[in-house]
Design a protein around this motif. Structure first.
Motif, PDB file in Angstrom:
ATOM      1  N   ALA A  51       0.841  -1.196   0.000  1.00  0.00           N
ATOM      2  CA  ALA A  51       0.000   0.000   0.000  1.00  0.00           C
ATOM      3  C   ALA A  51       0.873   1.242   0.000  1.00  0.00           C
ATOM      4  CB  ALA A  51      -0.948   0.010   1.201  1.00  0.00           C
ATOM      5  N   ALA A  52       0.343   2.307  -0.548  1.00  0.00           N
ATOM      6  CA  ALA A  52       1.101   3.547  -0.721  1.00  0.00           C
ATOM      7  C   ALA A  52       1.375   4.232   0.610  1.00  0.00           C
ATOM      8  CB  ALA A  52       0.338   4.497  -1.641  1.00  0.00           C
ATOM      9  N   ASP A  53       2.440   5.030   0.614  1.00  0.00           N
ATOM     10  CA  ASP A  53       2.799   5.809   1.799  1.00  0.00           C
ATOM     11  C   ASP A  53       2.200   7.202   1.767  1.00  0.00           C
ATOM     12  OD1 ASP A  53       4.258   3.686   2.819  1.00  0.00           O
ATOM     13  OD2 ASP A  53       6.119   4.322   1.851  1.00  0.00           O
ATOM     14  N   TYR A  54       1.075   7.331   1.120  1.00  0.00           N
ATOM     15  CA  TYR A  54       0.312   8.581   1.107  1.00  0.00           C
ATOM     16  C   TYR A  54      -1.169   8.205   0.986  1.00  0.00           C
ATOM     17  CZ  TYR A  54       0.121   7.813  -3.949  1.00  0.00           C
ATOM     18  OH  TYR A  54      -0.075   7.273  -5.191  1.00  0.00           O
ATOM     19  N   ILE A  85      -3.200   7.510   5.533  1.00  0.00           N
ATOM     20  CA  ILE A  85      -2.134   6.975   4.695  1.00  0.00           C
ATOM     21  C   ILE A  85      -2.445   5.511   4.410  1.00  0.00           C
ATOM     22  CG2 ILE A  85       0.318   6.389   4.627  1.00  0.00           C
ATOM     23  CD1 ILE A  85       0.808   8.879   6.351  1.00  0.00           C
ATOM     24  N   ASP A  86      -2.380   5.128   3.161  1.00  0.00           N
ATOM     25  CA  ASP A  86      -2.827   3.786   2.778  1.00  0.00           C
ATOM     26  C   ASP A  86      -2.129   2.676   3.556  1.00  0.00           C
ATOM     27  OD1 ASP A  86      -4.279   5.201   0.929  1.00  0.00           O
ATOM     28  OD2 ASP A  86      -3.280   4.363  -0.826  1.00  0.00           O
ATOM     29  N   SER A  87      -0.793   2.757   3.681  1.00  0.00           N
ATOM     30  CA  SER A  87      -0.050   1.693   4.355  1.00  0.00           C
ATOM     31  C   SER A  87      -0.362   1.616   5.846  1.00  0.00           C
ATOM     32  CB  SER A  87       1.453   1.861   4.130  1.00  0.00           C
ATOM     33  OG  SER A  87       1.898   3.137   4.558  1.00  0.00           O
ATOM     34  N   GLU A  88      -0.851   2.713   6.416  1.00  0.00           N
ATOM     35  CA  GLU A  88      -1.297   2.689   7.813  1.00  0.00           C
ATOM     36  C   GLU A  88      -2.723   2.164   7.919  1.00  0.00           C
ATOM     37  OE1 GLU A  88       0.431   3.445  10.669  1.00  0.00           O
ATOM     38  OE2 GLU A  88       2.176   3.497   9.352  1.00  0.00           O
ATOM     39  N   ALA A  89      -3.544   2.495   6.943  1.00  0.00           N
ATOM     40  CA  ALA A  89      -4.965   2.113   6.999  1.00  0.00           C
ATOM     41  C   ALA A  89      -5.159   0.604   6.965  1.00  0.00           C
ATOM     42  CB  ALA A  89      -5.721   2.761   5.841  1.00  0.00           C
ATOM     43  N   ILE A  90      -4.251  -0.130   6.269  1.00  0.00           N
ATOM     44  CA  ILE A  90      -4.476  -1.578   6.135  1.00  0.00           C
ATOM     45  C   ILE A  90      -3.709  -2.395   7.169  1.00  0.00           C
ATOM     46  CG2 ILE A  90      -4.935  -1.317   3.672  1.00  0.00           C
ATOM     47  CD1 ILE A  90      -2.202  -2.740   3.191  1.00  0.00           C
ATOM     48  N   LYS A  91      -2.954  -1.749   8.045  1.00  0.00           N
ATOM     49  CA  LYS A  91      -2.206  -2.491   9.050  1.00  0.00           C
ATOM     50  C   LYS A  91      -3.117  -3.219  10.026  1.00  0.00           C
ATOM     51  CE  LYS A  91       1.329  -0.603  11.101  1.00  0.00           C
ATOM     52  NZ  LYS A  91       2.221   0.389  11.750  1.00  0.00           N
ATOM     53  N   ARG A 129      -9.439  -2.646  -0.527  1.00  0.00           N
ATOM     54  CA  ARG A 129      -8.877  -3.462  -1.609  1.00  0.00           C
ATOM     55  C   ARG A 129      -8.331  -2.596  -2.750  1.00  0.00           C
ATOM     56  NH1 ARG A 129      -6.232  -5.217  -4.710  1.00  0.00           N
ATOM     57  NH2 ARG A 129      -6.394  -7.088  -6.013  1.00  0.00           N
ATOM     58  N   SER A 130      -8.973  -1.478  -3.053  1.00  0.00           N
ATOM     59  CA  SER A 130      -8.548  -0.647  -4.178  1.00  0.00           C
ATOM     60  C   SER A 130      -7.193   0.013  -3.946  1.00  0.00           C
ATOM     61  CB  SER A 130      -9.590   0.442  -4.462  1.00  0.00           C
ATOM     62  OG  SER A 130      -9.701   1.337  -3.363  1.00  0.00           O
ATOM     63  N   THR A 131      -6.724   0.034  -2.703  1.00  0.00           N
ATOM     64  CA  THR A 131      -5.433   0.664  -2.397  1.00  0.00           C
ATOM     65  C   THR A 131      -4.290  -0.341  -2.368  1.00  0.00           C
ATOM     66  OG1 THR A 131      -5.551   0.426   0.027  1.00  0.00           O
ATOM     67  CG2 THR A 131      -6.667   2.334  -0.960  1.00  0.00           C
ATOM     68  N   THR A 152       5.422   8.089  -2.818  1.00  0.00           N
ATOM     69  CA  THR A 152       4.709   9.356  -2.971  1.00  0.00           C
ATOM     70  C   THR A 152       3.857   9.228  -4.227  1.00  0.00           C
ATOM     71  OG1 THR A 152       6.301  10.476  -4.427  1.00  0.00           O
ATOM     72  CG2 THR A 152       6.726  10.603  -2.042  1.00  0.00           C
ATOM     73  N   ALA A 153       3.046  10.250  -4.491  1.00  0.00           N
ATOM     74  CA  ALA A 153       2.184  10.195  -5.674  1.00  0.00           C
ATOM     75  C   ALA A 153       3.003  10.127  -6.962  1.00  0.00           C
ATOM     76  CB  ALA A 153       1.262  11.405  -5.707  1.00  0.00           C
ATOM     77  N   GLY A 154       4.249  10.599  -6.906  1.00  0.00           N
ATOM     78  CA  GLY A 154       5.061  10.608  -8.116  1.00  0.00           C
ATOM     79  C   GLY A 154       6.285   9.725  -8.076  1.00  0.00           C
ATOM     80  N   THR A 155       6.471   8.956  -6.988  1.00  0.00           N
ATOM     81  CA  THR A 155       7.672   8.138  -6.840  1.00  0.00           C
ATOM     82  C   THR A 155       7.310   6.709  -6.499  1.00  0.00           C
ATOM     83  OG1 THR A 155       8.899  10.063  -6.021  1.00  0.00           O
ATOM     84  CG2 THR A 155       9.876   7.896  -5.631  1.00  0.00           C
TER      85      THR A 155
END
Length: 361
Positions: free
Chosen positions: A245-248, A256-262, A281-283, A293-296
């Motif tokens: 999951a993303a870090d934003y 933050i996505d990676s926190e939300a699914i923990k 699931r979509s994240t 990040t959104a660009g990295t």
């Protein structure tokens, strides 16, 4: 990072992958042990980190004759060295390709002397990934009516040996151990297995999307790794959340996505599985494209589409064991993070392990 392998090794890789969610097998793994000491200037005090597991902690790099120097436990050792101003010996007792039962019996139990040493301050382990890969391959090969028996048995086998491992470490580790860790499972091949099975579900009469089905299986195993950790005094490092999951905040829900699914202490299995398979699931994405990040983005999976990426070179193995030492790559960590903490999967896992490091030995 790109790895090229010989024709002989490429032929062996599928076998390694299949020795990967419940079969009870014996002596299936390939020993890949390593001991790497982080030698800090102006100190001779030395402590030990002991890590048991399969190819993940081994630092498997698609070679049978070397492993990553800085797999996650050794990355954690660098952080400990800075925090304690001490030399840290990172001991990895691992078998690539081994299922959970073998990790428990041939590593944690048979090699308990490593964690019983009086210098030991951290004991970590990971398991069950090879059980999952093996059973996914079995399901992918099914025709006719789908059978979920091995997948369900795999989750139960994982639960059994995770609990046994924790109980055994609690009973046998040196009394001065300050931290005990389990790392949960990432899910390799999410994009590759985003396909319909050849077998048909008995209820719907249709094929099953293998990635969606395996996501639920992996979520059940990961839930119990973290829940048993909560019950038995371990820290659960949530590699699934860190890798997939993303870090934003990509979906605008304020989290933050990676926190939300923990995993969250107090979760029920049903609540956690629903969060992974439905709510967020979509994240959740293939770890080949980790969004920091959104660009990295960074690639967290090696070219074999299974093992975590790393940097920092390799340790050569002789008869399955490699040793060495060097000064730490980083002597201090601004904000508790190295400059490359999120660029490679092993660096990410090692940092995540280190967030629970005790302030003193």
């Amino acid at each position: 990072m790109t790895f090229r392998t010989s024709a002989t090794l490429r032929a062996l890789l599928p076998a390694l992958a299949l020795l990967s969610f419940g079969a009870e097998v014996a002596a299936s793994g390939i020993t890949q042990n390593a001991s790497w000491t982080v030698n800090r200037a102006s100190t001779t005090t030395k402590y030990r980190v002991v890590a048991y597991g399969d190819s993940i902690f081994a630092g498997y790099n698609t070679s049978l004759t070397s492993v990553a120097r800085y797999s996650a436990p050794t990355v954690q050792a660098e952080y400990l060295s800075a925090a304690w101003n001490a030399d840290i010996e990172s001991i990895r007792r691992t078998k690539s390709g081994a299922v959970a039962q073998e990790i428990y019996e041939s590593k944690i139990v048979a090699e308990r002397a490593y964690m019983q040493n009086s210098a030991t301050r951290v004991v970590a382990f990971e398991m069950c990934g090879n059980d999952g890969l093996q059973n996914r391959a079995d399901f992918d090969g099914q025709t006719g009516t789908c059978s979920y028996t091995k997948l369900n048995q795999g989750v139960e086998t994982c639960k059994t040996y995770v609990a046994r491992a924790m109980d055994y470490i609690n009973a046998n580790a040196y009394s001065g151990v300050k931290l005990k860790i389990i790392g949960n499972l990432h899910m390799p091949g999410m994009d590759a297995y985003n396909k319909t099975s050849s077998c048909r579900d008995a209820s719907t009469g249709r094929g099953v999307n293998i990635t969606e089905m395996m996501l639920g299986v992996a979520a059940r195993a990961n839930y119990w790794m973290c829940e048993y950790a909560r019950q038995k005094g371990f820290v659960c490092v949530d590699n699934f959340a860190q890798y997939h999951a993303a870090d934003y905040d990509s979906n605008g829900d304020g989290l933050i996505d990676s926190e939300a699914i923990k995993y969250r202490p107090g979760d029920t299995e049903a609540a956690y599985v629903t969060r992974i398979t439905t709510t967020y699931r979509s994240t959740i994405r293939d770890a080949n494209v980790k969004r920091v990040t959104a660009g990295t983005t960074y690639d967290y999976i090696q070219s074999d589409d299974i093992h975590p990426t790393y940097t920092g070179g390799n340790v050569s193995l002789s008869f399955g064991t490699g040793t060495g030492s060097a000064a730490p790559r980083y002597t201090a960590f601004t904000g508790g993070k190295s400059p490359i903490w999120d660029r490679y999967a092993h660096e990410r896992s090692g940092w995540s392990m280190a967030t629970s490091n005790p302030a003193t030995p």
